[in-house]
Design a protein around this motif. Structure first.
Motif, PDB file in Angstrom:
ATOM      1  N   SER A 274      29.968  55.305  -1.478  1.00 58.55           N
ATOM      2  CA  SER A 274      30.733  55.398  -0.347  1.00 58.55           C
ATOM      3  C   SER A 274      30.057  55.444   0.889  1.00 58.55           C
ATOM      4  CB  SER A 274      30.912  57.082  -0.525  1.00 58.55           C
ATOM      5  OG  SER A 274      31.708  57.279  -1.819  1.00 58.55           O
ATOM      6  N   GLU A 275      28.729  55.566   0.863  1.00 59.30           N
ATOM      7  CA  GLU A 275      27.855  55.202   2.139  1.00 59.30           C
ATOM      8  C   GLU A 275      27.310  53.973   2.264  1.00 59.30           C
ATOM      9  OE1 GLU A 275      25.039  58.594   2.570  1.00 59.30           O
ATOM     10  OE2 GLU A 275      26.428  60.219   1.954  1.00 59.30           O
ATOM     11  N   GLN A 276      27.588  53.205   1.490  1.00 60.33           N
ATOM     12  CA  GLN A 276      27.092  51.690   1.477  1.00 60.33           C
ATOM     13  C   GLN A 276      25.657  51.642   1.336  1.00 60.33           C
ATOM     14  OE1 GLN A 276      29.059  49.543   4.845  1.00 60.33           O
ATOM     15  NE2 GLN A 276      30.808  49.220   3.363  1.00 60.33           N
ATOM     16  N   TRP A 277      25.040  52.206   0.034  1.00 54.09           N
ATOM     17  CA  TRP A 277      23.653  51.873  -0.070  1.00 54.09           C
ATOM     18  C   TRP A 277      23.457  51.271  -1.383  1.00 54.09           C
ATOM     19  CZ3 TRP A 277      20.082  52.887   3.777  1.00 54.09           C
ATOM     20  CH2 TRP A 277      20.485  53.866   4.717  1.00 54.09           C
ATOM     21  N   LEU A 278      22.333  50.645  -1.435  1.00 50.41           N
ATOM     22  CA  LEU A 278      21.959  50.268  -2.901  1.00 50.41           C
ATOM     23  C   LEU A 278      20.415  50.766  -3.066  1.00 50.41           C
ATOM     24  CD1 LEU A 278      22.877  46.206  -2.496  1.00 50.41           C
ATOM     25  CD2 LEU A 278      24.197  48.166  -3.567  1.00 50.41           C
ATOM     26  N   THR A 279      20.362  50.943  -4.405  1.00 51.91           N
ATOM     27  CA  THR A 279      18.935  51.688  -4.599  1.00 51.91           C
ATOM     28  C   THR A 279      17.944  50.451  -5.441  1.00 51.91           C
ATOM     29  OG1 THR A 279      17.813  53.566  -5.630  1.00 51.91           O
ATOM     30  CG2 THR A 279      19.651  52.625  -6.601  1.00 51.91           C
ATOM     31  N   SER A 280      16.855  50.629  -5.055  1.00 55.17           N
ATOM     32  CA  SER A 280      15.950  49.785  -6.169  1.00 55.17           C
ATOM     33  C   SER A 280      14.790  50.661  -6.863  1.00 55.17           C
ATOM     34  CB  SER A 280      15.129  48.923  -5.069  1.00 55.17           C
ATOM     35  OG  SER A 280      14.208  49.589  -4.264  1.00 55.17           O
ATOM     36  N   THR A 281      14.713  51.843  -6.811  1.00 54.64           N
ATOM     37  CA  THR A 281      13.720  52.752  -7.262  1.00 54.64           C
ATOM     38  C   THR A 281      14.411  53.878  -8.045  1.00 54.64           C
ATOM     39  OG1 THR A 281      11.972  51.953  -5.947  1.00 54.64           O
ATOM     40  CG2 THR A 281      11.452  53.694  -7.359  1.00 54.64           C
ATOM     41  N   ILE A 282      14.298  54.105  -9.442  1.00 57.61           N
ATOM     42  CA  ILE A 282      14.717  55.350  -9.894  1.00 57.61           C
ATOM     43  C   ILE A 282      13.640  56.265 -10.474  1.00 57.61           C
ATOM     44  CG2 ILE A 282      16.133  56.283 -12.038  1.00 57.61           C
ATOM     45  CD1 ILE A 282      17.466  53.633 -11.886  1.00 57.61           C
ATOM     46  N   THR A 283      13.815  57.573 -10.283  1.00 54.15           N
ATOM     47  CA  THR A 283      12.818  58.725 -10.555  1.00 54.15           C
ATOM     48  C   THR A 283      13.471  59.799 -11.205  1.00 54.15           C
ATOM     49  OG1 THR A 283      11.647  58.174  -8.709  1.00 54.15           O
ATOM     50  CG2 THR A 283      10.861  60.085  -9.825  1.00 54.15           C
ATOM     51  N   LEU A 309      22.331  52.185 -13.630  1.00 52.53           N
ATOM     52  CA  LEU A 309      21.499  53.425 -13.165  1.00 52.53           C
ATOM     53  C   LEU A 309      21.337  54.200 -14.439  1.00 52.53           C
ATOM     54  CD1 LEU A 309      23.120  53.978  -9.668  1.00 52.53           C
ATOM     55  CD2 LEU A 309      20.939  53.023 -10.263  1.00 52.53           C
ATOM     56  N   THR A 310      22.663  54.411 -15.058  1.00 51.23           N
ATOM     57  CA  THR A 310      22.498  55.353 -16.146  1.00 51.23           C
ATOM     58  C   THR A 310      21.486  54.877 -17.370  1.00 51.23           C
ATOM     59  OG1 THR A 310      24.915  56.068 -15.991  1.00 51.23           O
ATOM     60  CG2 THR A 310      23.858  56.476 -18.142  1.00 51.23           C
ATOM     61  N   LYS A 311      21.648  53.619 -17.568  1.00 49.16           N
ATOM     62  CA  LYS A 311      20.803  53.022 -18.754  1.00 49.16           C
ATOM     63  C   LYS A 311      19.228  53.090 -18.381  1.00 49.16           C
ATOM     64  CE  LYS A 311      19.623  48.345 -20.611  1.00 49.16           C
ATOM     65  NZ  LYS A 311      18.247  48.196 -20.193  1.00 49.16           N
ATOM     66  N   ASN A 312      18.969  52.903 -17.164  1.00 42.95           N
ATOM     67  CA  ASN A 312      17.617  53.187 -16.828  1.00 42.95           C
ATOM     68  C   ASN A 312      17.309  54.558 -16.769  1.00 42.95           C
ATOM     69  OD1 ASN A 312      16.314  50.320 -15.643  1.00 42.95           O
ATOM     70  ND2 ASN A 312      18.354  50.198 -15.261  1.00 42.95           N
ATOM     71  N   VAL A 313      18.013  55.550 -16.260  1.00 42.51           N
ATOM     72  CA  VAL A 313      17.896  56.931 -16.328  1.00 42.51           C
ATOM     73  C   VAL A 313      17.606  57.338 -17.826  1.00 42.51           C
ATOM     74  CG1 VAL A 313      18.764  59.245 -15.924  1.00 42.51           C
ATOM     75  CG2 VAL A 313      18.939  57.504 -13.995  1.00 42.51           C
ATOM     76  N   MET A 314      18.403  57.001 -18.607  1.00 42.92           N
ATOM     77  CA  MET A 314      18.166  57.498 -19.907  1.00 42.92           C
ATOM     78  C   MET A 314      16.589  56.718 -20.496  1.00 42.92           C
ATOM     79  SD  MET A 314      20.753  59.371 -20.871  1.00 42.92           S
ATOM     80  CE  MET A 314      20.993  60.032 -19.259  1.00 42.92           C
ATOM     81  N   GLU A 315      16.411  55.495 -20.198  1.00 44.70           N
ATOM     82  CA  GLU A 315      14.896  55.088 -20.718  1.00 44.70           C
ATOM     83  C   GLU A 315      13.859  56.020 -20.254  1.00 44.70           C
ATOM     84  OE1 GLU A 315      15.201  50.767 -19.669  1.00 44.70           O
ATOM     85  OE2 GLU A 315      16.737  50.512 -21.403  1.00 44.70           O
ATOM     86  N   LEU A 316      14.222  56.301 -18.820  1.00 41.67           N
ATOM     87  CA  LEU A 316      13.009  57.030 -18.205  1.00 41.67           C
ATOM     88  C   LEU A 316      13.045  58.422 -18.749  1.00 41.67           C
ATOM     89  CD1 LEU A 316      13.611  56.061 -14.354  1.00 41.67           C
ATOM     90  CD2 LEU A 316      11.725  55.591 -15.973  1.00 41.67           C
ATOM     91  N   PHE A 317      13.875  59.080 -18.840  1.00 42.33           N
ATOM     92  CA  PHE A 317      14.017  60.412 -19.733  1.00 42.33           C
ATOM     93  C   PHE A 317      13.305  60.275 -20.863  1.00 42.33           C
ATOM     94  CE2 PHE A 317      16.037  63.640 -22.165  1.00 42.33           C
ATOM     95  CZ  PHE A 317      15.921  64.764 -21.553  1.00 42.33           C
ATOM     96  N   ASP A 318      13.668  59.438 -21.847  1.00 46.15           N
ATOM     97  CA  ASP A 318      13.112  59.390 -23.099  1.00 46.15           C
ATOM     98  C   ASP A 318      11.696  59.191 -23.072  1.00 46.15           C
ATOM     99  OD1 ASP A 318      15.260  59.572 -24.447  1.00 46.15           O
ATOM    100  OD2 ASP A 318      15.854  57.543 -24.723  1.00 46.15           O
TER     101      ASP A 318
END
Length: 393
Positions: A274-283, A309-318
């Motif tokens: 919505s705000e036209q951002w892209l992210t490169s780092t997930i914590t 993003l979901t795939k990477n978040v799940m891997e980080l959570f595990d």
């Protein structure tokens, strides 16, 4: 005193970035995109002569221009070069707004007292070209709308100045599709009643246009009449966007935890787009019942897509949730943000995937975030009073 608003646009930005690093690409039809079922993120003027356009399916583009060279694209490179351009402009311009990764607005009202406004802008454009090696176009007029339209009309080599007295004469013969906010649906609707030029649109009663189009009708009518009081917003980089969820009772329910994480990703990803951002780092952050707090972080290619993003978040959570203790808090932060849109981000995605995200975002924008959600993220309640949405400049 009439405002002096400049619109600056980096010409075929992704293509120019690739050519800056590889001169062998100069002068040939070039398509930035990826995958047989992917879409065109950007294309060179040589490819456009064959009818290739942004957002077109790759397979269709290759039928139109089989000799084109396809490059997957490098968002990290584009982001860095965009940052370089931003620095050059920001150092010289009194007020600068960065509208996207390759587009800028400047408010130089009053500068004609000391310099010729057009001459000053031209010198700034030459500085950008000299210091970054990237071509840039600009136009100067009384507001954002007219300046943006003029830049498109002047490309790729002409830079236009549209004085206040010439605004309507400049706009009148142009297609209504040149007006920001007029998409294909609105164009088809107005075309059916014979409204195809800006002049015809400007002469319609504003009330009729509102009845036909809805709340945006008045804004479109104003733009057709060269009216736009939108200010140039001073540019500041947002560093991160995040959300946390504190449980009323500590929990060890893995299925519920992952469901909430999916919902959190969906909310943040929608906000990014919505705000036209892209992210490169997930914590990913967790806090145990004994208040021990742990985090895990990973770098990714720039994106704003839920499924990546979901795939990477799940891997980080595990990885971070190693002690089988109850949790009192979970959180997600997206950082390393750059300006960009979903369409230019997903070089590997299909036309169907782009359409799905566009449809979901449209429903969320119109009816609220809860209007459509993934079943897997249904445990996340975005209006939960314990949720904290953070924005860091």
């Amino acid at each position: 005193m009439a405002r002096a608003i400049v619109h600056m646009d980096l010409d075929t930005f992704f293509v120019s970035c690739e050519r800056l690093t590889n001169s062998e690409l100069d002068g040939i039809p070039l398509i930035i995109g990826g995958g047989d079922r992917g879409v065109v993120a950007s294309c060179s003027y040589e490819a456009r002569r064959f009818g290739v356009r942004s957002a077109m399916p790759i397979h269709m583009a290759m039928k139109l221009c089989p000799q084109a060279k396809i490059i997957k694209g490098d968002m990290e490179l584009y982001s860095q070069l965009s940052h370089n351009v931003t620095q050059v402009i920001q150092e010289k311009a009194p007020i600068m707004e960065k509208a996207s990764i390759d587009e800028f607005y400047l408010d130089i009202t009053g500068m004609d007292k000391f310099h010729g406004s057009y001459k000053w802008t031209d010198e700034l454009a030459q500085s950008v070209i000299k210091e970054t090696g990237l071509p840039i176009s600009f136009s100067l007029s009384i507001n954002k709308t007219v300046s943006k339209i003029a830049t498109g009309e002047g490309k790729p080599k002409g830079n236009l100045e549209i004085p206040e007295g010439n605004v309507q004469a400049f706009l009148n013969p142009l297609s209504i599709q040149k007006i920001p906010m007029v998409g294909n649906v609105t164009f088809q609707l107005l075309s059916r009643i014979g409204v195809r030029t800006i002049q015809t649109l400007s002469e319609m009663p504003a009330e009729v246009l509102q009845q036909m189009i809805g709340k945006n009708g008045l804004d479109i009518w104003k733009k057709a009449n060269g009216i736009d009081h939108t200010p140039v917003e001073p540019y500041t980089e947002r560093k991160s966007i995040s959300t946390e969820h504190t449980f009323s009772q500590d929990t060890i329910d893995i299925i519920m935890l992952k469901s909430i994480l999916i919902g959190m990703v969906e909310k943040l990803a929608f906000q990014l787009r919505s705000e036209q951002w892209l992210t490169s780092t997930i914590t990913v952050k967790i806090r145990y019942a004994n208040f021990d707090t742990e985090t895990k972080q990973c770098k990714i290619a720039y994106t704003s897509a839920d499924h990546i993003l979901t795939k990477n978040v799940m891997e980080l959570f595990d990885k971070v949730y190693q002690r089988r203790m109850r949790l009192r808090l979970i959180g997600i932060r997206f950082s390393g943000l750059v300006r960009g849109t979903y369409q230019i981000d997903l070089f590997e995605d299909t036309e169907e995937m782009l359409s799905l995200y566009a449809a979901m975002d449209k429903m969320k924008s119109r009816y609220g975030f809860d209007a459509v959600m993934r079943c897997a993220g249904a445990s996340f309640k975005p209006n939960n009073k314990d949720e904290i949405l953070k924005r860091t400049k």
